[in-house]
Design a protein around this motif. Sequence first.
Motif, PDB file in Angstrom:
ATOM      1  N   THR A  65       0.884  -1.243   0.037  1.00  0.00           N
ATOM      2  CA  THR A  65      -0.029   0.158  -0.176  1.00  0.00           C
ATOM      3  C   THR A  65       0.857   1.171   0.075  1.00  0.00           C
ATOM      4  OG1 THR A  65      -0.493  -0.058   2.443  1.00  0.00           O
ATOM      5  CG2 THR A  65      -1.964  -1.196   0.862  1.00  0.00           C
ATOM      6  N   ASP A  66       2.021   1.144   0.769  1.00  0.00           N
ATOM      7  CA  ASP A  66       2.744   2.200   0.646  1.00  0.00           C
ATOM      8  C   ASP A  66       3.418   2.377  -0.779  1.00  0.00           C
ATOM      9  OD1 ASP A  66       2.352   2.948   3.327  1.00  0.00           O
ATOM     10  OD2 ASP A  66       4.616   1.777   3.737  1.00  0.00           O
ATOM     11  N   LEU A  67       3.885   1.423  -1.278  1.00  0.00           N
ATOM     12  CA  LEU A  67       4.175   1.799  -2.810  1.00  0.00           C
ATOM     13  C   LEU A  67       3.067   2.136  -3.788  1.00  0.00           C
ATOM     14  CD1 LEU A  67       6.345  -1.343  -3.462  1.00  0.00           C
ATOM     15  CD2 LEU A  67       7.116   0.581  -3.478  1.00  0.00           C
ATOM     16  N   ILE A  68       1.998   1.733  -3.683  1.00  0.00           N
ATOM     17  CA  ILE A  68       0.901   2.333  -4.498  1.00  0.00           C
ATOM     18  C   ILE A  68       0.627   3.668  -4.086  1.00  0.00           C
ATOM     19  CG2 ILE A  68      -1.642   2.247  -4.642  1.00  0.00           C
ATOM     20  CD1 ILE A  68      -1.350  -0.724  -3.966  1.00  0.00           C
ATOM     21  N   LYS A  69       0.601   4.351  -2.710  1.00  0.00           N
ATOM     22  CA  LYS A  69       0.620   5.672  -2.574  1.00  0.00           C
ATOM     23  C   LYS A  69       1.517   6.551  -3.116  1.00  0.00           C
ATOM     24  CE  LYS A  69      -1.637   4.562   1.980  1.00  0.00           C
ATOM     25  NZ  LYS A  69      -1.318   4.731   3.377  1.00  0.00           N
ATOM     26  N   GLN A  92      -4.934   2.791 -17.065  1.00  0.00           N
ATOM     27  CA  GLN A  92      -4.962   1.351 -16.809  1.00  0.00           C
ATOM     28  C   GLN A  92      -3.597   0.638 -16.847  1.00  0.00           C
ATOM     29  OE1 GLN A  92      -3.838  -1.079 -19.076  1.00  0.00           O
ATOM     30  NE2 GLN A  92      -4.419  -2.627 -17.557  1.00  0.00           N
ATOM     31  N   GLU A  93      -2.616   1.367 -17.330  1.00  0.00           N
ATOM     32  CA  GLU A  93      -1.360   0.788 -17.428  1.00  0.00           C
ATOM     33  C   GLU A  93      -0.649   1.082 -15.807  1.00  0.00           C
ATOM     34  OE1 GLU A  93      -2.125   1.285 -21.490  1.00  0.00           O
ATOM     35  OE2 GLU A  93      -2.321   2.913 -19.864  1.00  0.00           O
ATOM     36  N   THR A  94      -0.998   2.291 -15.204  1.00  0.00           N
ATOM     37  CA  THR A  94      -0.735   2.461 -13.870  1.00  0.00           C
ATOM     38  C   THR A  94      -1.353   1.532 -12.969  1.00  0.00           C
ATOM     39  OG1 THR A  94      -0.072   4.914 -14.054  1.00  0.00           O
ATOM     40  CG2 THR A  94      -0.464   4.313 -11.814  1.00  0.00           C
ATOM     41  N   VAL A  95      -2.732   1.277 -13.262  1.00  0.00           N
ATOM     42  CA  VAL A  95      -3.424   0.332 -12.276  1.00  0.00           C
ATOM     43  C   VAL A  95      -2.572  -1.066 -12.465  1.00  0.00           C
ATOM     44  CG1 VAL A  95      -5.556  -0.976 -12.075  1.00  0.00           C
ATOM     45  CG2 VAL A  95      -5.659   1.241 -12.377  1.00  0.00           C
ATOM     46  N   ALA A  96      -2.314  -1.461 -13.820  1.00  0.00           N
ATOM     47  CA  ALA A  96      -1.585  -2.900 -13.757  1.00  0.00           C
ATOM     48  C   ALA A  96      -0.186  -2.840 -13.109  1.00  0.00           C
ATOM     49  CB  ALA A  96      -1.640  -3.017 -15.466  1.00  0.00           C
ATOM     50  N   ALA A  97       0.404  -1.772 -13.228  1.00  0.00           N
ATOM     51  CA  ALA A  97       1.797  -1.580 -12.511  1.00  0.00           C
ATOM     52  C   ALA A  97       1.584  -1.807 -10.990  1.00  0.00           C
ATOM     53  CB  ALA A  97       2.445  -0.189 -12.809  1.00  0.00           C
ATOM     54  N   CYS A  98       0.403  -1.232 -10.419  1.00  0.00           N
ATOM     55  CA  CYS A  98       0.190  -1.353  -8.671  1.00  0.00           C
ATOM     56  C   CYS A  98      -0.230  -2.986  -8.596  1.00  0.00           C
ATOM     57  CB  CYS A  98      -0.980  -0.336  -8.596  1.00  0.00           C
ATOM     58  SG  CYS A  98      -0.262   1.453  -8.417  1.00  0.00           S
ATOM     59  N   CYS A  99      -0.796  -3.466  -9.587  1.00  0.00           N
ATOM     60  CA  CYS A  99      -1.325  -4.938  -9.197  1.00  0.00           C
ATOM     61  C   CYS A  99      -0.030  -5.717  -9.109  1.00  0.00           C
ATOM     62  CB  CYS A  99      -2.230  -5.542 -10.245  1.00  0.00           C
ATOM     63  SG  CYS A  99      -3.688  -4.661 -10.261  1.00  0.00           S
ATOM     64  N   ALA A 134      -2.748 -12.835  -0.926  1.00  0.00           N
ATOM     65  CA  ALA A 134      -3.611 -11.848  -1.094  1.00  0.00           C
ATOM     66  C   ALA A 134      -4.066 -11.985  -2.685  1.00  0.00           C
ATOM     67  CB  ALA A 134      -3.134 -10.491  -0.794  1.00  0.00           C
ATOM     68  N   LYS A 135      -5.071 -11.255  -3.051  1.00  0.00           N
ATOM     69  CA  LYS A 135      -5.631 -11.438  -4.314  1.00  0.00           C
ATOM     70  C   LYS A 135      -5.997  -9.711  -4.548  1.00  0.00           C
ATOM     71  CE  LYS A 135      -9.692 -12.961  -5.439  1.00  0.00           C
ATOM     72  NZ  LYS A 135     -10.787 -14.014  -5.977  1.00  0.00           N
ATOM     73  N   ILE A 136      -5.969  -9.413  -5.572  1.00  0.00           N
ATOM     74  CA  ILE A 136      -6.383  -8.026  -6.097  1.00  0.00           C
ATOM     75  C   ILE A 136      -7.391  -8.287  -7.154  1.00  0.00           C
ATOM     76  CG2 ILE A 136      -5.800  -5.876  -7.429  1.00  0.00           C
ATOM     77  CD1 ILE A 136      -3.129  -5.829  -6.006  1.00  0.00           C
ATOM     78  N   GLU A 137      -8.335  -7.678  -7.180  1.00  0.00           N
ATOM     79  CA  GLU A 137      -9.352  -7.470  -8.152  1.00  0.00           C
ATOM     80  C   GLU A 137      -9.734  -6.090  -8.572  1.00  0.00           C
ATOM     81  OE1 GLU A 137     -13.200  -9.658  -7.334  1.00  0.00           O
ATOM     82  OE2 GLU A 137     -12.051 -11.449  -6.701  1.00  0.00           O
ATOM     83  N   ALA A 138      -8.810  -5.456  -9.255  1.00  0.00           N
ATOM     84  CA  ALA A 138      -8.853  -4.045  -9.698  1.00  0.00           C
ATOM     85  C   ALA A 138     -10.093  -3.827 -10.455  1.00  0.00           C
ATOM     86  CB  ALA A 138      -7.768  -3.660 -10.474  1.00  0.00           C
ATOM     87  N   ARG A 139     -10.670  -2.507 -10.079  1.00  0.00           N
ATOM     88  CA  ARG A 139     -11.867  -2.053 -10.962  1.00  0.00           C
ATOM     89  C   ARG A 139     -11.519  -0.840 -11.683  1.00  0.00           C
ATOM     90  NH1 ARG A 139     -13.277  -6.521  -9.613  1.00  0.00           N
ATOM     91  NH2 ARG A 139     -15.067  -7.348  -8.591  1.00  0.00           N
ATOM     92  N   VAL A 140     -11.577  -0.865 -12.843  1.00  0.00           N
ATOM     93  CA  VAL A 140     -11.458   0.381 -13.612  1.00  0.00           C
ATOM     94  C   VAL A 140     -12.506   0.952 -14.113  1.00  0.00           C
ATOM     95  CG1 VAL A 140      -9.860   1.591 -15.346  1.00  0.00           C
ATOM     96  CG2 VAL A 140      -9.188  -0.624 -14.158  1.00  0.00           C
TER      97      VAL A 140
END
Length: 107
Positions: A21-25, A62-69, A88-94
Amino acid sequence: MDLPKDGVTTADVWAAFVAMTDLIKRTPGVDFIGDLDDDVHMVGPSESWPWTCYLLADVDSQETVAACCDFLRTIRVGESDWKLWKYAKIEARVGRALVPRQPGVPR
């Protein structure tokens, strides 16, 4: 959690999750809005086993979302060889902002 017997602790998993979460921020293009944990206020079974939390962010692409995933694939848990995706599992919603449609105006 299905922790392996190689010395990984719940604290190790939590530290890896906080690191994610710190990296995402800190990721350029991410405006981190907040996080929610429904472990106390959710009544009834979770849609996925066994707990759910949510991270809400305004992200530029979307590319930034993928990088965070991808952080789940790269963050190591404790001193083990396991990565965070084991726990853990990520289910990103864009999506886009919800705006009222004008009658007769196509999207």
